[in-house]
Design a protein around this motif. Sequence first.
Motif, PDB file in Angstrom:
ATOM      1  N   ARG A  52      17.116 -55.407  33.333  1.00 19.40           N
ATOM      2  CA  ARG A  52      16.580 -55.656  32.002  1.00 19.40           C
ATOM      3  C   ARG A  52      15.147 -56.114  32.197  1.00 19.40           C
ATOM      4  N   ARG A  53      14.237 -55.601  31.403  1.00 22.89           N
ATOM      5  CA  ARG A  53      12.820 -55.947  31.548  1.00 22.89           C
ATOM      6  C   ARG A  53      12.222 -56.244  30.179  1.00 22.89           C
ATOM      7  N   ASP A  54      11.177 -57.047  30.194  1.00 28.62           N
ATOM      8  CA  ASP A  54      10.469 -57.326  28.955  1.00 28.62           C
ATOM      9  C   ASP A  54       9.473 -56.202  28.677  1.00 28.62           C
ATOM     10  N   ALA A  55       8.628 -56.363  27.670  1.00 29.76           N
ATOM     11  CA  ALA A  55       7.693 -55.312  27.271  1.00 29.76           C
ATOM     12  C   ALA A  55       6.664 -55.007  28.355  1.00 29.76           C
ATOM     13  N   ARG A  56       6.365 -55.985  29.214  1.00 31.32           N
ATOM     14  CA  ARG A  56       5.374 -55.773  30.279  1.00 31.32           C
ATOM     15  C   ARG A  56       6.007 -55.243  31.552  1.00 31.32           C
ATOM     16  N   GLY A  57       7.319 -55.070  31.592  1.00 25.29           N
ATOM     17  CA  GLY A  57       7.975 -54.533  32.768  1.00 25.29           C
ATOM     18  C   GLY A  57       8.488 -55.563  33.738  1.00 25.29           C
ATOM     19  N   ARG A  58       8.359 -56.847  33.398  1.00 19.78           N
ATOM     20  CA  ARG A  58       8.826 -57.916  34.285  1.00 19.78           C
ATOM     21  C   ARG A  58      10.331 -58.111  34.102  1.00 19.78           C
ATOM     22  N   ASP A 110      10.642 -50.091  36.965  1.00 20.33           N
ATOM     23  CA  ASP A 110       9.207 -50.228  36.724  1.00 20.33           C
ATOM     24  C   ASP A 110       8.494 -49.204  37.598  1.00 20.33           C
ATOM     25  N   GLU A 149      19.007 -50.733  27.987  1.00 19.01           N
ATOM     26  CA  GLU A 149      18.082 -51.826  28.225  1.00 19.01           C
ATOM     27  C   GLU A 149      17.621 -51.913  29.669  1.00 19.01           C
ATOM     28  N   THR A 207      15.952 -50.650  33.029  1.00 19.74           N
ATOM     29  CA  THR A 207      14.968 -49.647  33.431  1.00 19.74           C
ATOM     30  C   THR A 207      14.391 -49.984  34.796  1.00 19.74           C
TER      31      THR A 207
END
Length: 125
Positions: free
Chosen positions: A117-123, A63, A59, A61
């Motif tokens: 941990r990042r959401d789908a937009r990379g935040r 950016d 999970e 990553t």
Amino acid sequence: MITVLGGIVQARRSRPMTREIVKQDAELPALLPESSEARQILAAHIDATVRKIVEGEDERTRDLSGVLFWVSFLTLAVFLVVVAADRGGYWWLLCLPAAVGWLLGAPAVVQDATLRRRDARGRPV
């Protein structure tokens, strides 16, 4: 650029080396008596830590697009300072946007380069 590299190195150094800690903890139960309650507690702790490592490993990553964007921002700031130093006079006013660019870009590169941990937009979550 040295600030950015220093920030990345520091971020990597401050990360806990969880696998190394688990490896050291795994050697401890052999030193404790078999009927010891501490041995069972330690074994449960090691088991839970290994589970967290395996579940969370995929999970976290970086950016990469953010890192590339902010590095280009920092490169532009350095370019503005070089132009100002070369031309002199009123060109030194270019150092103001360069300073703003550096103050925004350096922490942003470290934030985007850190494993999180990042959401789908990379935040960061």
